[in-house]
Each structure stands twice: as structure tokens, then as C-alpha cells.
Write a protein that holds these residues in place. Structure first.
Motif, PDB file in Angstrom:
ATOM      1  N   ALA A   1       0.836  -1.193   0.000  1.00 20.56           N
ATOM      2  CA  ALA A   1       0.000   0.000   0.000  1.00 20.56           C
ATOM      3  C   ALA A   1       0.876   1.250   0.000  1.00 20.56           C
ATOM      4  O   ALA A   1       1.925   1.302   0.647  1.00 20.56           O
ATOM      5  CB  ALA A   1      -0.912   0.000   1.224  1.00 20.56           C
ATOM      6  N   LEU A   2       0.441   2.260  -0.728  1.00 19.26           N
ATOM      7  CA  LEU A   2       1.189   3.500  -0.788  1.00 19.26           C
ATOM      8  C   LEU A   2       0.618   4.506   0.206  1.00 19.26           C
ATOM      9  O   LEU A   2      -0.595   4.569   0.403  1.00 19.26           O
ATOM     10  CB  LEU A   2       1.098   4.106  -2.191  1.00 19.26           C
ATOM     11  CG  LEU A   2       1.810   3.324  -3.299  1.00 19.26           C
ATOM     12  CD1 LEU A   2       1.438   3.922  -4.649  1.00 19.26           C
ATOM     13  CD2 LEU A   2       3.310   3.368  -3.108  1.00 19.26           C
ATOM     14  N   PRO A   3       1.470   5.295   0.832  1.00 16.37           N
ATOM     15  CA  PRO A   3       0.954   6.393   1.635  1.00 16.37           C
ATOM     16  C   PRO A   3       0.122   7.322   0.753  1.00 16.37           C
ATOM     17  O   PRO A   3       0.327   7.381  -0.451  1.00 16.37           O
ATOM     18  CB  PRO A   3       2.213   7.109   2.146  1.00 16.37           C
ATOM     19  CG  PRO A   3       3.372   6.357   1.656  1.00 16.37           C
ATOM     20  CD  PRO A   3       2.923   5.259   0.775  1.00 16.37           C
ATOM     21  N   GLU A   4      -0.813   8.069   1.357  1.00 20.35           N
ATOM     22  CA  GLU A   4      -1.701   8.906   0.553  1.00 20.35           C
ATOM     23  C   GLU A   4      -0.930   9.893  -0.299  1.00 20.35           C
ATOM     24  O   GLU A   4      -1.335  10.227  -1.403  1.00 20.35           O
ATOM     25  CB  GLU A   4      -2.674   9.653   1.470  1.00 20.35           C
ATOM     26  CG  GLU A   4      -3.749  10.403   0.700  1.00 20.35           C
ATOM     27  CD  GLU A   4      -4.844  10.916   1.591  1.00 20.35           C
ATOM     28  OE1 GLU A   4      -5.626  11.762   1.130  1.00 20.35           O
ATOM     29  OE2 GLU A   4      -4.923  10.465   2.744  1.00 20.35           O
ATOM     30  N   SER A   5       0.216  10.379   0.187  1.00 15.35           N
ATOM     31  CA  SER A   5       1.004  11.346  -0.563  1.00 15.35           C
ATOM     32  C   SER A   5       1.522  10.758  -1.868  1.00 15.35           C
ATOM     33  O   SER A   5       1.872  11.484  -2.786  1.00 15.35           O
ATOM     34  CB  SER A   5       2.188  11.842   0.282  1.00 15.35           C
ATOM     35  OG  SER A   5       3.049  10.761   0.609  1.00 15.35           O
ATOM     36  N   LEU A   6       1.600   9.425  -1.951  1.00 15.52           N
ATOM     37  CA  LEU A   6       2.075   8.783  -3.166  1.00 15.52           C
ATOM     38  C   LEU A   6       0.919   8.307  -4.044  1.00 15.52           C
ATOM     39  O   LEU A   6       1.140   7.831  -5.150  1.00 15.52           O
ATOM     40  CB  LEU A   6       2.979   7.593  -2.818  1.00 15.52           C
ATOM     41  CG  LEU A   6       4.280   7.922  -2.097  1.00 15.52           C
ATOM     42  CD1 LEU A   6       5.099   6.658  -1.885  1.00 15.52           C
ATOM     43  CD2 LEU A   6       5.096   8.953  -2.850  1.00 15.52           C
ATOM     44  N   SER A   7      -0.305   8.406  -3.544  1.00 15.60           N
ATOM     45  CA  SER A   7      -1.448   7.961  -4.331  1.00 15.60           C
ATOM     46  C   SER A   7      -2.113   9.113  -5.069  1.00 15.60           C
ATOM     47  O   SER A   7      -3.141   8.931  -5.714  1.00 15.60           O
ATOM     48  CB  SER A   7      -2.466   7.257  -3.433  1.00 15.60           C
ATOM     49  OG  SER A   7      -2.969   8.150  -2.462  1.00 15.60           O
ATOM     50  N   GLU A   8      -1.541  10.313  -4.964  1.00 14.78           N
ATOM     51  CA  GLU A   8      -1.972  11.480  -5.718  1.00 14.78           C
ATOM     52  C   GLU A   8      -0.852  11.876  -6.678  1.00 14.78           C
ATOM     53  O   GLU A   8       0.320  11.615  -6.419  1.00 14.78           O
ATOM     54  CB  GLU A   8      -2.275  12.638  -4.766  1.00 14.78           C
ATOM     55  CG  GLU A   8      -3.452  12.377  -3.832  1.00 14.78           C
ATOM     56  CD  GLU A   8      -4.760  12.266  -4.582  1.00 14.78           C
ATOM     57  OE1 GLU A   8      -4.927  12.965  -5.609  1.00 14.78           O
ATOM     58  OE2 GLU A   8      -5.629  11.488  -4.148  1.00 14.78           O
ATOM     59  N   PRO A   9      -1.190  12.533  -7.786  1.00 14.87           N
ATOM     60  CA  PRO A   9      -0.139  12.864  -8.756  1.00 14.87           C
ATOM     61  C   PRO A   9       0.756  13.997  -8.275  1.00 14.87           C
ATOM     62  O   PRO A   9       0.315  14.911  -7.574  1.00 14.87           O
ATOM     63  CB  PRO A   9      -0.931  13.289  -9.995  1.00 14.87           C
ATOM     64  CG  PRO A   9      -2.226  13.797  -9.459  1.00 14.87           C
ATOM     65  CD  PRO A   9      -2.526  12.945  -8.255  1.00 14.87           C
ATOM     66  N   ARG A  10       2.012  13.928  -8.648  1.00 10.61           N
ATOM     67  CA  ARG A  10       2.974  14.982  -8.384  1.00 10.61           C
ATOM     68  C   ARG A  10       3.349  15.613  -9.721  1.00 10.61           C
ATOM     69  O   ARG A  10       3.610  14.905 -10.694  1.00 10.61           O
ATOM     70  CB  ARG A  10       4.224  14.408  -7.703  1.00 10.61           C
ATOM     71  CG  ARG A  10       3.926  13.670  -6.407  1.00 10.61           C
ATOM     72  CD  ARG A  10       5.157  13.002  -5.805  1.00 10.61           C
ATOM     73  NE  ARG A  10       5.734  11.974  -6.671  1.00 10.61           N
ATOM     74  CZ  ARG A  10       5.267  10.728  -6.748  1.00 10.61           C
ATOM     75  NH1 ARG A  10       4.199  10.357  -6.042  1.00 10.61           N
ATOM     76  NH2 ARG A  10       5.854   9.844  -7.537  1.00 10.61           N
ATOM     77  N   LEU A  11       3.386  16.934  -9.775  1.00  9.88           N
ATOM     78  CA  LEU A  11       3.713  17.649 -11.006  1.00  9.88           C
ATOM     79  C   LEU A  11       5.188  18.024 -10.998  1.00  9.88           C
ATOM     80  O   LEU A  11       5.692  18.595 -10.029  1.00  9.88           O
ATOM     81  CB  LEU A  11       2.853  18.907 -11.137  1.00  9.88           C
ATOM     82  CG  LEU A  11       3.152  19.809 -12.345  1.00  9.88           C
ATOM     83  CD1 LEU A  11       2.908  19.075 -13.660  1.00  9.88           C
ATOM     84  CD2 LEU A  11       2.307  21.089 -12.266  1.00  9.88           C
ATOM     85  N   ASP A  12       5.870  17.698 -12.085  1.00  7.30           N
ATOM     86  CA  ASP A  12       7.264  18.087 -12.251  1.00  7.30           C
ATOM     87  C   ASP A  12       7.482  18.489 -13.710  1.00  7.30           C
ATOM     88  O   ASP A  12       6.586  18.324 -14.545  1.00  7.30           O
ATOM     89  CB  ASP A  12       8.197  16.925 -11.855  1.00  7.30           C
ATOM     90  CG  ASP A  12       9.566  17.413 -11.398  1.00  7.30           C
ATOM     91  OD1 ASP A  12       9.930  18.574 -11.698  1.00  7.30           O
ATOM     92  OD2 ASP A  12      10.283  16.629 -10.741  1.00  7.30           O
ATOM     93  N   HIS A  13       8.657  18.992 -14.007  1.00  6.18           N
ATOM     94  CA  HIS A  13       8.982  19.432 -15.359  1.00  6.18           C
ATOM     95  C   HIS A  13      10.384  18.958 -15.722  1.00  6.18           C
ATOM     96  O   HIS A  13      11.239  18.788 -14.853  1.00  6.18           O
ATOM     97  CB  HIS A  13       8.944  20.961 -15.473  1.00  6.18           C
ATOM     98  CG  HIS A  13       7.595  21.572 -15.242  1.00  6.18           C
ATOM     99  ND1 HIS A  13       7.058  21.744 -13.975  1.00  6.18           N
ATOM    100  CD2 HIS A  13       6.679  22.047 -16.124  1.00  6.18           C
ATOM    101  CE1 HIS A  13       5.864  22.307 -14.084  1.00  6.18           C
ATOM    102  NE2 HIS A  13       5.606  22.507 -15.370  1.00  6.18           N
ATOM    103  N   VAL A  14      10.589  18.770 -17.010  1.00  6.62           N
ATOM    104  CA  VAL A  14      11.915  18.449 -17.517  1.00  6.62           C
ATOM    105  C   VAL A  14      12.227  19.420 -18.655  1.00  6.62           C
ATOM    106  O   VAL A  14      11.344  19.779 -19.443  1.00  6.62           O
ATOM    107  CB  VAL A  14      11.985  16.976 -17.990  1.00  6.62           C
ATOM    108  CG1 VAL A  14      11.033  16.705 -19.146  1.00  6.62           C
ATOM    109  CG2 VAL A  14      13.410  16.587 -18.352  1.00  6.62           C
ATOM    110  N   LEU A  15      13.474  19.888 -18.708  1.00  6.97           N
ATOM    111  CA  LEU A  15      13.893  20.863 -19.711  1.00  6.97           C
ATOM    112  C   LEU A  15      14.307  20.142 -20.986  1.00  6.97           C
ATOM    113  O   LEU A  15      15.165  19.257 -20.964  1.00  6.97           O
ATOM    114  CB  LEU A  15      15.057  21.694 -19.169  1.00  6.97           C
ATOM    115  CG  LEU A  15      15.409  22.981 -19.919  1.00  6.97           C
ATOM    116  CD1 LEU A  15      14.249  23.972 -19.878  1.00  6.97           C
ATOM    117  CD2 LEU A  15      16.659  23.616 -19.309  1.00  6.97           C
TER     118      LEU A  15
END
Length: 309
Positions: free
Chosen positions: A4-18
């Protein structure tokens, strides 16, 4: 990985790559689900006017098994717009994905691409030493129907705005009937990240200039592109699943069947009462995807060449 993943890992995280284009640098956004240390990556790449948030339901389901990464292809969503619209091409999109994958450093890479995202996946996976080990093409192939391309061109890049989000949803619902039956909540979900509010009106969340290259494409260019895409498809070596809407006007049944006999000899599944393209908002569609990607031994017997409602 089934923990099971903690809730913080079950929501999307936004990042960027150059990333680099001939006109300079641009940032490509990507949405990441699941454990960032998971060496198994599922890359989900969206269609022409869509965003990486199309895959929220897929990611919620499969982030127990993968680090699920869903980019906003440049010119869409949270990504930058290119300075020169001539750069909105498959070649540029492939180059951007190479940069993203270099950052992710997956030990295992699986690719799920809808329409344009499938074309990018075909081109990438055909390259020598491409790390793709499983490929899913959602309603797209090397030969695209000219009438369907013309249909898409009628609304692509149009300066349409709406007085409310609800009006935008109603329009999306009208022009996206080919995606199949969805309830009101699913249509809102389908529209949520492709519309944005600007100065009190709602507009589509992509650079209208993505239409420039599309609308400059001639029949001769389409024919030449088909030759290149078939060559790319024939060079793919990994297990491949082709999903087709049984009523699709973009990917013909004839082309789909040909794709099962050459190149990676794709397994073919057709969804009944769906055109271009299956949305993968339905559990049965995600079940099929998971079965193929997770190497379920029952996949070939139960789903190959089957019609699934």
C-alpha cells in the motif's frame, strides 16, 4: 510491488523536464503517480488535444505496480508552448520523451499511448536500443484514415471559448461522442483538465498553433508518412497490444488486422460501440490494460481478438 502507498504517493505529483528544440529550450510537464523509487515505469502519453491527466484512473489503478508517468506533451496542459509552431511534430515529441526517460532511468519501461501518444510510442520503440518492453497502442496505427484526419481538422485550433465550465463540458461531450458511452460525471472528468479558465471564460488547454503543421499536411505527405510509420512499426520487437474502437474512423479494421501479421504481430482487442478512441475511464478497459501489462497468463486466451463492451 503490491504494498500500500501512503496517501502522498497515491496522488499525482507535477514536475517538469527541460527539453531542446531548434528554436530553443522548453519545459515539458509530467504527472507522476506511485513510488518515485519504483524502477518499473509506465509511461502514458495522450492524444492530440488532451493532457496527461487523461490517465488518472489508469494511474490510480496501476501505481501499486509502477511508477506511472503521464507527460503533458509540449503545447498542452502545464507544458510550455513552442516558439515556432513548426516544431509540433512527432520527431520533436520523441526527442522530448527521450529527455524525460533519461531523467526517469527506468529498469523496466512500458508504454501506453492513445492516438498521437501511440504514434510517439511507435516511433520511439522502433529506435535501436529502445528500452520499451511492452507497448500498448490505443486506436492508432501506421495508416490513418484521411476523412478522420479531416474531421479532426475542423475543430483543431479553433478560437472557441465558453461562458462556463458546464458549457465547455457540453461541447466536449458533443464532439467526443466517438469515445463511447459515459455518464455525466465521466464527461466532467474527461473535460476537467482539457479546459481552463482565462479572464472569466473557459478555453481548451492547448496551444492553438498545434494546428499549423496538422493543417499544412497534404495527401502526398500523408502517404510518405505512412511509409515511414510502417517501417517504424515493423522495427518494433517488444510485445504489443493494439486496442481499437470497433467503430473507429481513424484506424480501419483492415489496418488493425494487418498490424497483427507484421512487425511485432500485435494482439488485437476491439471495444464494441466505441469509435476513436477508447477513453480508458471504464473498469473493463483498464482491466484489459492491466492484464496485458502485468503479463496475466489469461490475457491471450480471454481477450485477444475479442469484442469487449
Amino acid at each position: 510491488m503490491n504494498r500500500a502507498l501512503p496517501e502522498s504517493l497515491s496522488e499525482p505529483r507535477l514536475d517538469h523536464v527541460l527539453c531542446l528544440s531548434p528554436s530553443g529550450l522548453h519545459r515539458m510537464a509530467y504527472w507522476e503517480w506511485g513510488d518515485p523509487a519504483n524502477p518499473r515505469v509506465l509511461l502514458c502519453v495522450h492524444g492530440l488535444t488532451r493532457t496527461g491527466r487523461d490517465f488518472d484512473r489508469v494511474a490510480q489503478r496501476l501505481s501499486k505496480h509502477y511508477r506511472v508517468v503521464c507527460p503533458d506533451v509540449v503545447g498542452r496542459g502545464a507544458s510550455d508552448w513552442l516558439q515556432n509552431p513548426a516544431g509540433y511534430t512527432i520527431a520533436q515529441y520523441v526527442a522530448d520523451m527521450v529527455t524525460l526517460i533519461a531523467r526517469l532511468q527506468p529498469a523496466v519501461l512500458h508504454w501506453f499511448g492513445t492516438s498521437m501518444g501511440g504514434l510517439i510510442g511507435m516511433a520511439f520503440s522502433s529506435l535501436p536500443r529502445a528500452p520499451t518492453s511492452r507497448l500498448v497502442l490505443n486506436d492508432v496505427g501506421p495508416r490513418l484514415d484521411a476523412a478522420a484526419l479531416q474531421r479532426i481538422g475542423t475543430y483543431l485550433g479553433q478560437p472557441i471559448s465558453f461562458d462556463s465550465f458546464e458549457a465547455g463540458v457540453a461541447y466536449v461531450r458533443q464532439v467526443s461522442q466517438s469515445f463511447g458511452a459515459h455518464d455525466d460525471a465521466q464527461w466532467r472528468e474527461f473535460s476537467q483538465y482539457t479546459l481552463r479558465e482565462i479572464d472569466g471564460s473557459w478555453r481548451f488547454h492547448y496551444d492553438p498553433e498545434i494546428s499549423v503543421v496538422f493543417k499544412q499536411t497534404t495527401p502526398d505527405m500523408v502517404a510518405a508518412g505512412e511509409h515511414v510509420l510502417w517501417a517504424a512499426y515493423d522495427a518494433i520487437a517488444c510485445p504489443t497490444l493494439l486496442v481499437r474502437g470497433a467503430d473507429s474512423d481513424l484506424l480501419s479494421a483492415e489496418t488493425a488486422r494487418e498490424m497483427t501479421t507484421r512487425g511485432p504481430h500485435a494482439s488485437l482487442v476491439e471495444f464494441a460501440d466505441v469509435g476513436h478512441a477508447p477513453s480508458f475511464l471504464h473498469d473493463a478497459q483498464i482491466d484489459l490494460l492491466a492484464s496485458f501489462l502485468l503479463e496475466d497468463g489469461q490475457f491471450a486466451a480471454s481477450a485477444k481478438l475479442a469484442d469487449i463492451a
